[in-house]
Design an enzyme around this catalytic site. Structure first.
Site, PDB file in Angstrom:
ATOM      1  CG  ASP A  83      -2.039   1.013   1.493  1.00 26.12           C
ATOM      2  OD1 ASP A  83      -2.505   1.395   0.122  1.00 26.12           O
ATOM      3  OD2 ASP A  83      -2.462   1.491   2.340  1.00 26.12           O
ATOM      4  N   GLY A 180      -7.643   8.410   7.243  1.00 30.57           N
ATOM      5  CA  GLY A 180      -8.086   8.702   8.563  1.00 30.57           C
ATOM      6  C   GLY A 180      -9.494   8.671   8.867  1.00 30.57           C
ATOM      7  N   GLY A 223      -9.058   5.786   1.129  1.00 25.88           N
ATOM      8  CA  GLY A 223      -9.585   6.486   2.380  1.00 25.88           C
ATOM      9  C   GLY A 223     -11.006   6.127   2.404  1.00 25.88           C
TER      10      GLY A 223
HETATM   11  P1  13P Z   1      -8.993   4.968   5.477  1.00 24.61           P
HETATM   12  O1  13P Z   1      -8.189   5.567   6.535  1.00 24.61           O
HETATM   13  O2  13P Z   1     -10.257   5.821   5.286  1.00 24.61           O
HETATM   14  O3  13P Z   1      -9.301   3.376   6.185  1.00 24.61           O
HETATM   15  O4  13P Z   1      -8.101   4.558   4.032  1.00 24.61           O
HETATM   16  C1  13P Z   1      -7.140   3.421   4.153  1.00 24.61           C
HETATM   17  C2  13P Z   1      -6.346   3.477   2.845  1.00 24.61           C
HETATM   18  O5  13P Z   1      -6.778   3.974   1.934  1.00 24.61           O
HETATM   19  C3  13P Z   1      -5.253   2.740   2.874  1.00 24.61           C
HETATM   20  O6  13P Z   1      -4.419   2.964   1.770  1.00 24.61           O
HETATM   21  O1  G3H Z   2      -3.184   4.824   3.640  1.00 26.78           O
HETATM   22  C1  G3H Z   2      -2.822   4.671   5.087  1.00 26.78           C
HETATM   23  C2  G3H Z   2      -3.124   3.514   5.405  1.00 26.78           C
HETATM   24  O2  G3H Z   2      -4.239   3.583   6.606  1.00 26.78           O
HETATM   25  C3  G3H Z   2      -1.901   2.852   6.321  1.00 26.78           C
HETATM   26  O3  G3H Z   2      -1.701   3.587   7.212  1.00 26.78           O
HETATM   27  O4  G3H Z   2       0.719   4.141   7.031  1.00 26.78           O
HETATM   28  O5  G3H Z   2      -0.275   4.333   9.291  1.00 26.78           O
HETATM   29  O6  G3H Z   2       0.266   2.233   8.105  1.00 26.78           O
HETATM   30  P1  G3H Z   2      -0.181   3.579   7.932  1.00 26.78           P
HETATM   31 ZN    ZN Z   3      -4.440   4.865   1.040  1.00 28.23          ZN
END
Ligand code: 13P
Ligand code: G3H
Ligand code: ZN
Length: 324
Positions: A83, A180, A223
């Site tokens: 990710d 977030g 997100g």
């Molecule tokens: P959220 O913070 O909305 O759960 O999004 C997570 C995300 O996009 C991880 O890449």
């Molecule tokens: O996009 C972000 C994900 O929620 C992962 O969050 O970078 O705190 O692991 P993190």
């Molecule tokens: Zn993301």
């Protein structure tokens, strides 16, 4: 079955109007909660690991946890995805180290630089059958350590050139979601007849224009947590302070999943379920100190959040077999 890339999952998701859940994993309990729900609901799934997760839990531990889940859940396809890959080196380390899919997030670079870095990752990844997600537009909120005060919507006029030049397998776009638990300020929202704050609608016009320009091409939404108020309340009633935590309405995500959105990223909702449950546990039983006792209900509640997403939001319950 062995870990898979996202190709077949996205083909089926596009064709049948559902989306694959991409849930972030950082430890064993989260991996178990997600995959047990997916196994019971016969859903394909993407387990994704951020740069922060690799720093926290270690690459090898996370890969082995996900491989263990694949052994425990042989009947469902599972992809292991990086990710927000920040650079070529991180993507390469994941491709070489057992991941089946990576995201290269070049969205903080210029359009030209984003194209170059994304193409470099794609050229490497495809040699190993690893699929690649790129991103155009930036989301407000925090992407790993990078905080964006305001996001910028994806410009539909850029998507064809980006996809053609880079060869990416899927594209994350910015249409008003953000990372977030504080996605919208209360002053941006309207109050409905039940007194609930309703955030501004996502920019479905941008999604539709992108899809018109990229027929049959899988789109990704980051997100996309909905920030369940039940868990915000649990946090706040048990010593936490999360005022004005607001997420994306689930009906909007269900609508997006019926269109070209094939992957929906959800992390914050699982964090909230875990934190709310653990706070409540300690508030009610302050003398306890065995981690298994508080991680067990936390894991059970994450599992129920995931089950709800699979059935009511993503529409991917029962779709495991067609994605194999
Ligand atoms: P959220 O913070 O909305 O759960 O999004 C997570 C995300 O996009 C991880 O890449
Ligand atoms: O996009 C972000 C994900 O929620 C992962 O969050 O970078 O705190 O692991 P993190
Ligand atoms: Zn993301």
């Amino acid at each position: 079955m062995a870990l898979v890339n996202t190709k077949k999952m996205f083909e089926q998701a596009y064709k049948h109007g559902f989306a694959i859940g991409a849930f972030n994993v950082n430890n064993m309990e989260i991996v178990q909660a997600i995959t047990e729900a997916c196994k019971e609901e016969k859903a394909p799934v993407i387990l994704q690991v951020s740069k922060g997760a690799r720093a926290y839990a270690n690459h090898t531990y996370l890969v082995k946890l996900v491989e263990a889940a694949a052994i425990e859940c042989p009947e469902i396809p599972i992809a292991l995805h990086l990710d927000h890959g920040p650079d070529f080196e991180t993507c390469k380390a994941c491709i070489d180290g057992g991941f089946t899919s990576v995201m290269i997030d070049g969205s903080s670079h210029s359009f030209k630089e984003n194209m170059e870095i994304t193409k470099k990752v794609v050229d490497y990844a495809h040699k190993f059958g690893v699929t690649v997600e790129g991103e155009l537009g930036t989301l407000a909120g925090i992407e790993d350590e990078v905080s964006h005060e305001v996001g910028s919507y994806t410009r539909p006029e850029e998507v064809e050139e980006f996809v053609k030049y880079t060869g990416v397998d899927s594209l994350a776009i910015a249409i008003g979601t953000s990372h977030g638990a504080y996605k919208f300020k209360p002053e941006q929202c309207t109050v409905n007849e039940k007194g609930i704050l309703v955030p501004p609608a996502l920019r479905f016009d941008i999604l539709e224009e992108v899809s018109r320009r990229l027929p049959n091409f899988p789109i990704v939404l980051h997100g996309s947590s909905s920030v369940p108020q039940e868990y915000v309340k649990m946090v706040n009633e048990n010593g936490g302070q999360m005022p004005n935590a607001i997420g994306v309405p689930e009906e909007e995500l269900r609508h997006a999943a019926r269109l070209s959105v094939c992957k929906i990223n959800i992390d914050s909702d699982l964090r909230l379920a875990m934190t709310g449950t653990i706070r409540k546990f300690f508030n009610e039983q302050p003398s306890k100190f065995d981690p298994r006792e508080y991680l067990k209900p936390a894991r059970a509640n994450i599992k129920e959040v995931v089950r709800h997403k699979l059935i009511d939001v993503l529409g991917c319950a029962g779709k495991a077999d067609i994605c194999k």
